[in-house]
Design an enzyme around this catalytic site. Structure first.
Site, PDB file in Angstrom:
ATOM      1  N   SER A   1       4.186   4.200 -11.198  1.00 30.38           N
ATOM      2  CA  SER A   1       4.785   2.880 -11.339  1.00 30.38           C
ATOM      3  C   SER A   1       3.976   2.027 -12.319  1.00 30.38           C
ATOM      4  CB  SER A   1       4.884   2.234  -9.951  1.00 30.38           C
ATOM      5  OG  SER A   1       5.632   1.050  -9.982  1.00 30.38           O
TER       6      SER A   1
ATOM      7  N   HIS B   1       9.194   4.676 -13.176  1.00 29.15           N
ATOM      8  CA  HIS B   1      10.500   4.249 -12.659  1.00 29.15           C
ATOM      9  C   HIS B   1      10.708   2.786 -13.031  1.00 29.15           C
ATOM     10  CE1 HIS B   1       8.673   2.908  -8.495  1.00 29.15           C
ATOM     11  NE2 HIS B   1       8.142   2.276  -9.510  1.00 29.15           N
TER      12      HIS B   1
END
Length: 202
Positions: free
Chosen positions: A101, A126
């Site tokens: 992330s 993501h």
């Protein structure tokens, strides 16, 4: 019983005797910085402060930022990323363990050609989560328009720093995409995969 932060001997220039300082203090003096937890405002501010202070002290010595992080808050992450681009010294980013992330966002933000992953490291990218404020549930609601702006910002950075087309990055960010070190290199997130012959990196 917790042992606390280990201490190591360090002799300041001009001093005869070594003093015992905590290991991170000693490593920071060598420009070795660590993101080894979830990225929040506190750790982001600490790293920003260290980079700015050490840059004032010496603008010529590179930083080495070791990353093992599950991700964290978007705004503190963007602040840290921007600081990495702002300070005069190059910032080497090194993934050990996991850079997921916002951890992968910081990893890709290192100086191009100076981003490295250890052989067994994992990288995950993501899209940003629906909440980026450190607040109680319901205290802040992220509007869809703001979330879209954040996603566009992160996507644009990945495109610029990986050299991948916009459609590839956008597609990857639709879901959790886990990458090995070599896959992260192929994606342009890192430039090198470390091995036992790179012990003199720092």
């Amino acid at each position: 019983m917790p042992i606390g932060v280990p201490k190591v001997p360090f002799r300041s220039p001009g001093e005869e005797d070594a003093a015992w300082v905590d290991i991170y203090n000693r490593l920071h003096r060598e420009r070795l910085l660590f993101l080894g937890q979830e990225l929040d405002s506190e750790i982001s501010n600490q790293l920003v402060g260290l980079m700015v202070y050490l840059s004032i002290e010496d603008k010529t010595r590179d930083f080495f930022l070791f990353i093992n992080s599950p991700g964290g808050w978007v705004i503190p992450g963007i602040g840290l990323y921007d600081t990495m681009q702002f300070v005069p010294p190059d910032v080497h980013t090194i993934c050990m363990g996991l850079a997921a992330s916002m951890g992968s966002f910081i990893l890709v933000g290192g100086e191009i050609t100076k981003r490295l992953a250890f052989p067994h490291a994992r990288v995950m990218i993501h899209q940003p989560a629906s909440s980026f404020y450190e607040a109680q549930a319901g205290e802040f609601v992220l509007e869809a328009e703001e979330l879209l702006k954040l996603r566009e910002t992160l996507t644009r950075v990945y495109v610029q720093r990986t050299g991948k087309p916009l459609w590839v990055v956008s597609e990857d960010m639709e879901r959790d995409v886990f990458l090995s070190a070599t896959e992260a290199q192929a994606h342009g997130i890192v430039d090198l995969v470390g091995d036992e012959n790179m012990g003199d990196l720092v």
